[in-house]
Design an enzyme around this catalytic site. Structure first.
Site, PDB file in Angstrom:
ATOM      1  N   ARG A 124      -8.251  10.721   3.592  1.00  0.00           N
ATOM      2  CA  ARG A 124      -7.410  10.325   2.451  1.00  0.00           C
ATOM      3  C   ARG A 124      -7.174  11.486   1.489  1.00  0.00           C
ATOM      4  O   ARG A 124      -8.022  12.354   1.313  1.00  0.00           O
ATOM      5  CB  ARG A 124      -8.048   9.122   1.738  1.00  0.00           C
ATOM      6  CG  ARG A 124      -8.125   7.931   2.691  1.00  0.00           C
ATOM      7  CD  ARG A 124      -8.703   6.707   2.023  1.00  0.00           C
ATOM      8  NE  ARG A 124      -7.853   6.232   0.960  1.00  0.00           N
ATOM      9  CZ  ARG A 124      -8.187   5.248   0.131  1.00  0.00           C
ATOM     10  NH1 ARG A 124      -9.374   4.673   0.245  1.00  0.00           N
ATOM     11  NH2 ARG A 124      -7.357   4.854  -0.809  1.00  0.00           N
ATOM     12  N   ASP A 321      -3.036  -3.782  -3.265  1.00  0.00           N
ATOM     13  CA  ASP A 321      -4.017  -4.055  -2.209  1.00  0.00           C
ATOM     14  C   ASP A 321      -3.746  -5.376  -1.488  1.00  0.00           C
ATOM     15  O   ASP A 321      -4.424  -5.707  -0.515  1.00  0.00           O
ATOM     16  CB  ASP A 321      -5.427  -4.076  -2.803  1.00  0.00           C
ATOM     17  CG  ASP A 321      -5.859  -2.695  -3.282  1.00  0.00           C
ATOM     18  OD1 ASP A 321      -5.351  -1.687  -2.754  1.00  0.00           O
ATOM     19  OD2 ASP A 321      -6.707  -2.631  -4.200  1.00  0.00           O
TER      20      ASP A 321
HETATM   21  C1  S3P Z   1      -8.083   1.073  -7.538  1.00  0.00           C
HETATM   22  C2  S3P Z   1      -6.788   1.520  -7.586  1.00  0.00           C
HETATM   23  C3  S3P Z   1      -5.855   1.418  -6.453  1.00  0.00           C
HETATM   24  C4  S3P Z   1      -6.349   0.402  -5.422  1.00  0.00           C
HETATM   25  C5  S3P Z   1      -7.802   0.576  -5.120  1.00  0.00           C
HETATM   26  C6  S3P Z   1      -8.635   0.396  -6.365  1.00  0.00           C
HETATM   27  C7  S3P Z   1      -8.944   1.258  -8.720  1.00  0.00           C
HETATM   28  O1  S3P Z   1      -5.762   2.668  -5.824  1.00  0.00           O
HETATM   29  O2  S3P Z   1      -5.585   0.509  -4.248  1.00  0.00           O
HETATM   30  O3  S3P Z   1      -8.221  -0.368  -4.148  1.00  0.00           O
HETATM   31  O4  S3P Z   1     -10.022   0.625  -8.797  1.00  0.00           O
HETATM   32  O5  S3P Z   1      -8.559   2.019  -9.605  1.00  0.00           O
HETATM   33  P1  S3P Z   1      -4.702   3.798  -6.278  1.00  0.00           P
HETATM   34  O6  S3P Z   1      -5.133   4.345  -7.573  1.00  0.00           O
HETATM   35  O7  S3P Z   1      -4.773   4.823  -5.189  1.00  0.00           O
HETATM   36  O8  S3P Z   1      -3.387   3.092  -6.345  1.00  0.00           O
END
Ligand code: S3P
Length: 454
Positions: A124, A321
């Site tokens: 990632r 998500d």
């Molecule tokens: C999250 C933000 C999201 C989400 C992840 C949890 C967080 O990711 O997809 O499961 O707790 O801040 P991104 O910041 O990459 O959008």
């Protein structure tokens, strides 16, 4: 790799269930409690592998983090500015949130830390966090392509910046704000598209001074550095991203009438409720209240036949998500559902567009994969055929693919076999048991159906 077949529902989903604590909020509670001076408590913490990785990392950096017999977590903070250098590499497992937010903590402390992760996490992109943290002074050496394993040496003092988010990411926003905590002056994040605001809410709860304003339609969040965090007793609400699977299951299985108690309905997370309602779902928010500074309600979900819809990409950040679950709902709707603007789904725990297109296709749905979304032609309420004998859906180290396809199995004629249930433990260890409970024939008295606590 524990394979498992999820069979068609033996009965409608009924009764009242509780899903475990919110993953995003759980990570943040452990981190901020670990930076406070004094003892904080956390009730309802999600005890999934991702959050346990954060707990272990905070311990390795000097916070005392313990679970009491009654399930309450007690944290004696190390104090902001006093994190100690971890003796070994911090193993983040599958957790992108742990990695990116903890990088933010390390970036303004005078310590060096190495982050490692599993095969999914090691693919990632971390560049999105490396760029702003390096600008604040941290020295970061990543693996090729800006991936884990990586090593970060914090800057002391770090330099405050104003950072405009190039992607709608609460993780990047949070990493910068957390670095700003131990940085002199005010660190600002400019957020053109709103993302989940749990960090801001919880920082305020721990007594940190924030300035939240607007500039040319974007939200500007400023955090006053060299803060002092006062300890806090946090109660974590139920995770809407975990409730999502049950919302879709109860919507799809005829005769269902399920109440999911204590679910977070923060508007920055509630996009799925809106999207499903637009498609004809019957979801009522009962007993709205506030828990731990977050809006919460009990969701009563009754079966409905859905209509396909064009999902507004503006809703995406508030349900980022939940798309795998939405795709399953769309596969059984009347007509076509179109989604777009979802490039971010390709860099989650798996490439969720490719993974869900392949999985739903195998389970008998009609799906077209586009560069930035899926187009799904629904069955009009008919169950999916299920996976052919011997075929197994590939879950690709992604908990949400596994749980979404479990729900597809429940709504199928002959069940859906998935190759690996292990990733489910990252966010929802009791998922399979709870699903079996909700979809088993009701006992003679409804009063006997106990609430399942996380
Ligand atoms: C999250 C933000 C999201 C989400 C992840 C949890 C967080 O990711 O997809 O499961 O707790 O801040 P991104 O910041 O990459 O959008």
């Amino acid at each position: 790799m524990p394979a498992h077949t999820f069979h068609s529902a033996a009965a409608p989903l009924t009764g009242r269930i509780r899903v475990p604590g919110d993953k995003s909020i759980s990570h943040r509670a452990l981190m901020l409690a670990g930076l406070a001076v004094g003892r904080s408590t956390i009730a309802g913490l999600l005890e999934g592998e991702d959050v346990l990785a954060t707990a272990a990392a905070m311990r390795a950096m000097g916070a005392a983090v313990e679970r009491e017999a009654d399930g309450t977590w007690v944290v004696d903070g190390a104090g902001l500015g006093s994190l100690i250098e971890p003796a070994g590499a911090l193993d983040m497992g599958n957790s992108g949130t742990s990695t990116r937010l903890l990088m933010g903590l390390v970036a303004s402390h005078g310590i060096t830390a190495t982050f490692t992760g599993d095969a999914s996490l090691s693919r990632r992109p971390m560049e999105r966090v490396i760029t702003p943290l390096a600008r604040m002074g941290a020295a970061i050496t990543a693996s090729p392509g800006g991936t884990l394993p990586l090593m970060i040496r914090g800057a002391l003092p770090a330099v405050p910046i104003a950072y405009r988010l190039p992607v709608a990411s609460a993780q990047v926003k949070s990493a910068v704000l957390l670095t700003g905590l131990n940085t002199p002056g005010i660190t600002r994040v400019i957020e053109p598209v709103p993302t989940r605001d749990h960090t801001e809410r919880m920082l305020a709860g721990f007594g940190v001074k924030l300035e939240i304003g607007e500039e040319d339609g974007a939200t500007v969040i400023g955090v006053h550095g060299e803060a002092e965090l006062a300890p806090l007793d946090v109660t974590v609400p139920g995770d809407p991203s975990s409730a999502a699977f049950f919302m879709v299951a109860a919507t799809l299985v005829p005769g269902s009438d399920l109440t999911i108690a204590n679910v977070g309905i923060n508007p920055t997370r509630a996009g799925l409720i809106e999207a499903l309602r637009m498609m004809g779902a019957d979801i009522a928010e009962e007993n709205p209240r506030e828990v731990g500074g977050e809006p919460v309600a009990d969701l009563r979900v009754r079966h409905a036949v859905l209509r396909g819809a064009g999902i507004d990409p503006a809703l995406a950040p508030a349900m980022i998500d939940e798309f795998p679950a939405l795709f399953v709902a769309a596969a059984m709707a009347e007509g076509t559902t179109t989604t777009c603007g979802l490039e971010e789904l390709r860099v989650k725990e798996s490439d969720r567009l490719a993974a869900m297109a392949a999985a739903l296709d195998l389970a008998g749905a009609r799906v077209e994969e586009r560069g930035d979304g899926l187009v799904i032609h629904g069955t009009g309420g008919e169950p999916l055929a299920g996976t052919p004998e011997g075929a197994r859906v590939a879950t690709r180290l992604d908990h949400r693919i596994a749980m979404s396809m479990a729900i597809a199995g429940l709504a199928s004629r002959s069940g859906v076999a998935i190759d690996d249930t292990a990733p489910i433990a990252t966010s929802f260890p009791d998922f399979t048991a709870l699903l079996e409970q909700a979809a088993s024939p009701a006992p003679s008295s409804p009063d006997l159906r106990s609430e399942t606590l996380p």
